[in-house]
Structure formats: structure tokens, C-alpha cells
Design an enzyme around this catalytic site. Structure first.
Site, mmCIF file in Angstrom:
data_model
loop_
_atom_site.group_PDB
_atom_site.id
_atom_site.type_symbol
_atom_site.label_atom_id
_atom_site.label_comp_id
_atom_site.label_asym_id
_atom_site.label_seq_id
_atom_site.Cartn_x
_atom_site.Cartn_y
_atom_site.Cartn_z
ATOM 1 N N SER A 59 0.723 -1.511 -0.029
ATOM 2 C CA SER A 59 0.414 -0.117 0.205
ATOM 3 C C SER A 59 1.109 1.095 -0.326
ATOM 4 C CB SER A 59 -1.277 0.009 1.635
ATOM 5 O OG SER A 59 -2.429 1.088 0.800
ATOM 6 N N ASP A 75 -6.178 -4.560 -2.082
ATOM 7 C CA ASP A 75 -5.289 -4.540 -1.266
ATOM 8 C C ASP A 75 -4.750 -5.636 -0.196
ATOM 9 O OD1 ASP A 75 -3.911 -3.992 0.991
ATOM 10 O OD2 ASP A 75 -5.390 -1.760 1.473
#
Length: 331
Positions: free
Chosen positions: A119, A231
């Protein structure tokens, strides 16, 4: 599409921040298959805008095999040392702390051989691995405008498309695919269909970061090869093991995760990010235990959208890394 006002604009800011918070890693540009710890092989990606890929990129480094110093850290000028990996975790706007970490490492004369990111960590990690030094990273961080991430999605599964983030990264790296970076780099993503960790080590850097930041419900999943990726923080909030897969023998892990007790939960986006924060603490603990050095800048109280606190985050990251290095035994 016009930017909505009021609550949706606030949701956008939180969503954009959140996307940089958790983690993931997908690629779109000449991305040859990298291997995840689970054994999953990601699909091949279309050619990068930077042009054809070289036959063999730096994404598959061989371990040096050389004996390191007593603490295993690589210092500039050493001829016999261990390969050092930097594992940068997710944390949205707290990711600015990673810039300070790089500054401290450079100031102390330490060398990083491989980089893995999740991320926000994939964003800073990609720019760093591409060849940007700490000073350039800091300049880019201070000039960053989170509003550029606000490309609204017209779909029913997300608020933000994520293409703007992809384009932003590719501009900063000059359109180069990952295998043409100065350092081996990997981004971690989650296969939305089976929940496995997937590691991408070549191809379009912007798409890799985009997928690595695709917080479910906020950013669109990245579709590739008949599958979708989200993610990476769902499976690897701080990618220590991925650093190992890149050949690192000494892993510095940077944990910038949120402290749940400090986070707001007044909106849908905030509830999603709080869920990630709670879940991520337990998941990350297993990998962090495998790192030789864990650095935790004291910024857990910062919200995922606290972009205005970027200077504090950078400074705290630099101080935390410098303090950790000072406590290591010198070779």
C-alpha cells in the site's frame, strides 16, 4: 465527472488515503510472473508504456552468500556484507514516515539492496527503488496533492477508480517498468478470488502500486488475466517475507500501522479503515517477528487522511530509524 461536495468529498479524501494505507501489489506492463510465498504465480501483464522489457530484470536477485557484519547491516563501501531488505508497511498518509526512514539510512551510510512494499509502502518503495534518493523523495512528498487521486468511479463496487494514482507513480518513475529500477522491488497484493498473497516483481510500476493500494469498497479491484487483485494488507501488512524472497538476508521492517484507539469511525470509509487497522495488527505480528530490525515511528495516532501532518510523519520516521541504527552493534 464533477467532484461531489460535502460528505462525498470527505469520503473521497478518506478513501484516497485509505488506498495508500493497506497494501497490495499488481502490475500492468510487461509484468512477468513473480512467485508468492503461497506458491501462486501471477499472470503475465501487458507491455509497459516504457517499452519492451529486458530479458532478465533485477526482480530475481541471487543472495550474496557473503558473510555480513556482526549486525548484518550493509554499509556503503563494504565488500563482504549481507543483502539488506527494506520492508515498507501500509498506513495511508502515515506512509510519509517511510521517506524519513530512507533519509536516516542514507545519512548513516547504510545501503539497501532490495525493497518490498505494501500500500503506502509500495508507493514510497517504488519511487525509492526506481532510483530516487531521500532528498528527492522528500521533495515529492511535500509537493504531493492528495486531490489528484480523486478520480471517481462510476461502478457500484467502489468510490475511486485508481487510475490517477497509477499515472502519478508512472510519471515519477519515468514510465519505467519495475525490472528497470535501480533496486529489485516487489509489491504485494491479494487475489480477491482465493485470498492468496501474490507478489509482482516486474511490469508497470503504477499499476502495481494501484493494486497494492486497492482497499476493497474504496478503490476498484485491479482486473488482470481473468482475476482481480486488492489491497495486500489483507495478507501481508508489512512484507518481511517478500523481502526474503527477493534475496534479503537482513530485513528492516517499518511498521506504520494505525493505533485503533485513535481512529475515527464516523463514516463508511473510516469504518473500513478501522477494520483494516484492527485486522492488520494481528496479521502483521507474525511477519514482523521474522525481521532482524523492526522500526515503529510514533505516528499511530495520525489518521489515514492526515496529509497535512506529512512533515511530522517524515521527521518521526527519520528519528525512529536513526535511533534504531544507533542501538545496533557497529561492525
Amino acid at each position: 465527472m464533477a467532484v461531489p461536495a460535502g460528505g462525498r468529498r470527505r469520503a473521497l479524501r478518506a478513501a484516497a488515503a485509505g488506498a495508500l494505507a493497506a497494501v497490495a501489489g499488481t502490475l500492468a506492463g510487461g509484468c512477468a510472473a513473480g512467485r508468492a510465498a503461497s506458491g501462486a504465480v501471477p499472470p503475465a501483464l501487458p507491455p509497459s508504456a516504457a517499452g519492451p522489457q529486458p530479458a532478465a530484470g533485477p526482480g530475481s536477485p541471487a543472495a550474496s552468500g557473503a558473510a555480513g557484519s556482526s549486525n548484518g547491516i550493509a554499509r556503503t563501501g563494504e565488500t563482504a556484507r549481507r543483502r539488506v531488505g527494506l520492508a515498507l508497511g501500509g498506513g495511508a498518509a502515515r506512509g510519509f514516515a517511510h521517506v524519513g526512514v530512507v533519509l536516516a539510512l542514507e545519512r548513516a551510510g547504510w545501503t539497501v539492496d532490495v525493497v518490498a512494499g505494501t500500500s503506502a509502502g509500495s508507493l514510497v518503495g517504488a519511487l525509492y527503488a526506481s532510483g530516487m534518493d531521500g532528498a528527492r523523495l522528500r521533495a515529492a512528498a511535500l509537493s504531493f496533492d492528495e486531490q489528484v487521486l480523486g478520480d471517481w468511479s462510476v461502478g457500484s463496487r467502489s468510490l475511486i477508480a485508481g487510475r490517477a494514482l497509477q499515472d502519478l507513480v508512472n510519471r515519477h518513475v519515468g514510465g519505467r517498468p519495475i525490472e528497470r529500477f535501480a533496486k529489485p522491488f516487489a509489491a504485494v497484493a491479494t487475489d480477491l478470488y482465493n485470498g492468496r498473497k501474490v507478489v509482482f516483481r516486474t511490469g508497470d510500476a503504477g499499476l502495481a502500486v494501484r493494486a497494492s493500494s486497492a482497499v476493497p469498497g474504496l478503490f476498484e479491484p485491479v482486473a488482470l488475466g481473468g482475476r482481480e487483485y486488492v489491497d495486500g494488507g489483507l495478507v501481508s501488512p508489512v512484507p518481511v517475507r517478500t523481502c526474503r524472497e527477493l534475496g534479503a538476508q537482513f530485513v528492516i521492517a517499518v511498521d506504520i500501522s494505525a493505533q485503533p484507539q485513535f481512529q475515527e469511525t464516523g463514516s463508511m470509509a473510516q469504518v473500513l479503515l478501522q477494520t483494516f487497522a484492527i485486522m492488520g495488527r494481528s496479521i502483521a505480528s507474525h511477519e514482523l517477528a521474522e525481521a532482524q530490525l523492526v522500526v515503529r515511528p510514533p505516528i499511530g495516532d495520525l489518521g489515514s487522511a492526515a496529509f497535512e501532518a506529512r512533515v511530522r510523519a517524515i521527521e518521526e520516521g527519520e528519528r525512529a530509524m536513526a535511533s534504531a541504527l544507533a542501538k545496533l552493534a557497529r561492525p
